[in-house]
Design an enzyme around this catalytic site. Structure first.
Site, mmCIF file in Angstrom:
data_model
loop_
_atom_site.group_PDB
_atom_site.id
_atom_site.type_symbol
_atom_site.label_atom_id
_atom_site.label_comp_id
_atom_site.label_asym_id
_atom_site.label_seq_id
_atom_site.Cartn_x
_atom_site.Cartn_y
_atom_site.Cartn_z
ATOM 1 N N ASP A 1 0.870 -1.184 0.000
ATOM 2 C CA ASP A 1 0.000 0.000 0.000
ATOM 3 C C ASP A 1 0.903 1.228 0.000
ATOM 4 O OD1 ASP A 1 -3.258 0.289 1.238
ATOM 5 O OD2 ASP A 1 -2.021 2.058 0.831
ATOM 6 N N GLY B 1 -5.117 4.955 2.130
ATOM 7 C CA GLY B 1 -5.333 4.013 3.231
ATOM 8 C C GLY B 1 -4.800 4.568 4.548
ATOM 9 N N ASP C 1 4.415 1.828 -4.275
ATOM 10 C CA ASP C 1 3.399 2.331 -5.188
ATOM 11 C C ASP C 1 3.150 1.295 -6.282
ATOM 12 O OD1 ASP C 1 2.313 5.389 -5.922
ATOM 13 O OD2 ASP C 1 2.349 3.952 -7.594
ATOM 14 N N ASN D 1 -3.805 5.521 -11.829
ATOM 15 C CA ASN D 1 -3.700 4.677 -10.632
ATOM 16 C C ASN D 1 -4.417 3.345 -10.808
ATOM 17 O OD1 ASN D 1 -2.821 4.414 -7.833
ATOM 18 N ND2 ASN D 1 -4.994 4.375 -7.368
ATOM 19 N N TYR E 1 -14.431 6.340 -13.227
ATOM 20 C CA TYR E 1 -14.135 5.285 -12.248
ATOM 21 C C TYR E 1 -14.617 3.925 -12.762
ATOM 22 C CZ TYR E 1 -14.953 2.230 -8.277
ATOM 23 O OH TYR E 1 -15.001 1.131 -7.457
ATOM 24 N N ARG F 1 -30.290 0.947 -3.215
ATOM 25 C CA ARG F 1 -28.990 0.302 -3.362
ATOM 26 C C ARG F 1 -28.971 -1.017 -2.595
ATOM 27 N NH1 ARG F 1 -28.913 3.454 -6.570
ATOM 28 N NH2 ARG F 1 -27.429 5.072 -7.156
ATOM 29 N N ARG G 1 -27.899 13.655 -7.691
ATOM 30 C CA ARG G 1 -26.456 13.646 -7.961
ATOM 31 C C ARG G 1 -26.255 13.038 -9.350
ATOM 32 N NH1 ARG G 1 -22.596 10.352 -3.864
ATOM 33 N NH2 ARG G 1 -23.666 8.588 -4.833
ATOM 34 N N ASP H 1 -26.317 8.968 -10.743
ATOM 35 C CA ASP H 1 -26.898 8.006 -9.790
ATOM 36 C C ASP H 1 -28.033 7.215 -10.450
ATOM 37 O OD1 ASP H 1 -25.461 8.186 -7.450
ATOM 38 O OD2 ASP H 1 -26.800 9.649 -6.505
HETATM 39 N N1 UFG Z 1 -26.535 9.657 -1.072
HETATM 40 C C1 UFG Z 1 -27.232 10.767 -0.629
HETATM 41 N N2 UFG Z 1 -26.539 11.717 0.045
HETATM 42 C C2 UFG Z 1 -25.200 11.635 0.286
HETATM 43 C C3 UFG Z 1 -24.497 10.490 -0.169
HETATM 44 C C4 UFG Z 1 -25.213 9.527 -0.856
HETATM 45 O O1 UFG Z 1 -28.426 10.905 -0.837
HETATM 46 O O2 UFG Z 1 -24.642 12.564 0.900
HETATM 47 C C5 UFG Z 1 -27.266 8.628 -1.806
HETATM 48 C C6 UFG Z 1 -26.766 8.456 -3.225
HETATM 49 O O3 UFG Z 1 -27.408 9.351 -4.091
HETATM 50 C C7 UFG Z 1 -27.111 6.995 -3.492
HETATM 51 C C8 UFG Z 1 -26.987 6.326 -2.115
HETATM 52 O O4 UFG Z 1 -27.060 7.397 -1.183
HETATM 53 O O5 UFG Z 1 -28.426 6.895 -3.923
HETATM 54 C C9 UFG Z 1 -25.691 5.597 -1.920
HETATM 55 O O6 UFG Z 1 -24.624 6.474 -2.265
HETATM 56 P P1 UFG Z 1 -23.098 6.133 -1.971
HETATM 57 O O7 UFG Z 1 -22.302 7.331 -2.411
HETATM 58 O O8 UFG Z 1 -22.950 5.668 -0.563
HETATM 59 O O9 UFG Z 1 -22.830 4.894 -2.901
HETATM 60 P P2 UFG Z 1 -23.021 4.751 -4.485
HETATM 61 O O10 UFG Z 1 -24.203 3.842 -4.681
HETATM 62 O O11 UFG Z 1 -23.060 6.034 -5.177
HETATM 63 O O12 UFG Z 1 -21.641 4.094 -4.895
HETATM 64 C C10 UFG Z 1 -21.322 2.773 -4.627
HETATM 65 C C11 UFG Z 1 -19.818 2.661 -4.413
HETATM 66 C C12 UFG Z 1 -19.070 3.066 -5.654
HETATM 67 C C13 UFG Z 1 -19.580 2.260 -6.807
HETATM 68 C C14 UFG Z 1 -21.078 2.375 -6.940
HETATM 69 C C15 UFG Z 1 -21.596 1.450 -7.980
HETATM 70 O O13 UFG Z 1 -19.438 3.463 -3.342
HETATM 71 O O14 UFG Z 1 -17.704 2.839 -5.472
HETATM 72 O O15 UFG Z 1 -21.699 2.006 -5.713
HETATM 73 O O16 UFG Z 1 -22.671 2.017 -8.590
HETATM 74 F F1 UFG Z 1 -19.041 2.711 -7.951
#
Ligand code: UFG
Length: 318
Positions: A27, A32, A46, A87, A136, A215, A276, A279
């Site tokens: 790492d 981390g 790295d 990366n 990503y 989710r 966002r 999403d």
């Molecule tokens: N959310 C909010 N407010 C916030 C943060 C998140 O409403 O401040 C919502 C998001 O819109 C989403 C849900 O909460 O609907 C989950 O969001 P996260 O950011 O926790 O997770 P994501 O689903 O966006 O992302 C996850 C992983 C990513 C991966 C993705 C795959 O963290 O690494 O799933 O789609 F790419």
């Protein structure tokens, strides 16, 4: 293991050690946490330093590599894609090169539901086509494609685990989630409780029952277990494969918020903001293949257990 100082990596390292495996963590500590790794096991190298990786692999020959190290923030990847491709993609290529040079030909790779983008069919099966909507997600697709060719040409077998929403903390309280900056829902809900500053829910006008996104939250301890099963399958001769790692159950943002309030016993201050970008309304895994082929059986992934373990970790470390 690469990225063993991160959230999922450090959990997996603990579980491997609990199961009696030897672990070396590579790492660069750019994201981390040093305190998440036993100093005797840490090699600060790295991923782009192929020679450095070869040296570690020669000094500590291993059966397989579990490759966690990557940048993971979807939003950030849309601002500085060059950093993500360097990366995540070039770093992985350097790792694969080092593996070929040292004769290590088994890899477990941290992939993501983001390879699917906005999937047409839910629950998502592994045969769904690649359609990432972020740099990503694309970086992970590119590595999955590299892995295909390294298998074809070098016989390097790999298992890609496509994580859905990793969440929760080690039930024994040894390690948990801590990203800087934090973008994930559950830690941000806790932060709102702690600070009194409202968390923004990103949109409540989605085509879901309560208007917020759904989710598939999977406990980090269950995810860690999937890596051990994957290493064991590769060691037993399994061919390369890709597996979704989720529970098959989706929860809306509002349902998660309610679970956090129930566990914390306090209200979460929140406000509704705009959607966002990028999403998808609904992301739920069909993980039947991981369960049938590798015998994966998630134990900790009820929403309650996820939030409880995360809250315990937060109270101790937040
Ligand atoms: N959310 C909010 N407010 C916030 C943060 C998140 O409403 O401040 C919502 C998001 O819109 C989403 C849900 O909460 O609907 C989950 O969001 P996260 O950011 O926790 O997770 P994501 O689903 O966006 O992302 C996850 C992983 C990513 C991966 C993705 C795959 O963290 O690494 O799933 O789609 F790419």
């Amino acid at each position: 293991m690469t990225g063993g100082a991160g959230y999922i990596g450090s959990n997996t390292a603990l579980q491997l050690l609990d199961a009696g495996y030897d672990v070396v963590v590579v790492d660069n500590l750019s994201r981390g946490h040093r305190e998440s790794v036993d100093p005797a096991r840490l090699r600060e190298v790295d991923l782009l330093d192929t020679e450095g990786l070869v040296k570690v692999m020669n000094e500590a020959p291993c059966e397989a590599v579990i490759h966690f190290a990557a940048y993971i923030a979807v939003g950030e990847s849309m601002k500085i894609p060059e950093v993500y491709f360097l990366n995540n993609v070039a770093g992985s290529l350097s790792l694969l090169t080092a593996m070929v040079r040292t004769g290590i030909r088994k890899l477990v790779f941290s992939s993501t539901a983001a390879v699917y983008g906005m999937p047409e069919r839910v629950p998502i099966v592994e045969t769904e086509r690649y359609a990432p909507v972020s740099a990503y997600g694309e970086s992970k697709v590119m590595v999955e494609k590299l892995l295909h060719w390294f298998d074809q040409i070098h016989g390097l077998r790999s298992i890609c685990l496509r994580y859905f929403n990793a969440a929760g903390a080690d039930p024994a309280g040894r390690t948990g989630e801590c990203h800087e900056p934090e973008t994930h829902l559950i830690p941000l809900l806790f932060k709102a409780i702690r600070t009194g500053i409202p968390v923004t829910l990103f949109g409540d006008d989605y085509p879901t029952a309560d208007g917020t996104c759904i989710r598939d939250y999977v406990h980090v301890t269950d995810l860690a277990r999937a890596h051990i099963l994957a290493v064991e399958a590769l060691a037993a001769g399994a061919p390369s494969a890709k597996y979704n790692a989720g529970t098959g159950h989706g929860f809306s943002v509002r349902e998660v918020l309610k679970a956090v309030e129930d566990v914390a016993g306090r209200p979460v201050p929140y406000e509704i903001g705009p959607r966002r970008e990028g999403d998808p309304p609904l992301l739920v895994a069909d993980s039947g293949r991981l369960q049938t082929e590798l015998g994966w059986n998630p134990q900790y992934s009820s929403l309650r257990a996820i939030v409880e373990t995360a809250w315990r970790w937060e109270c101790r470390n937040g």
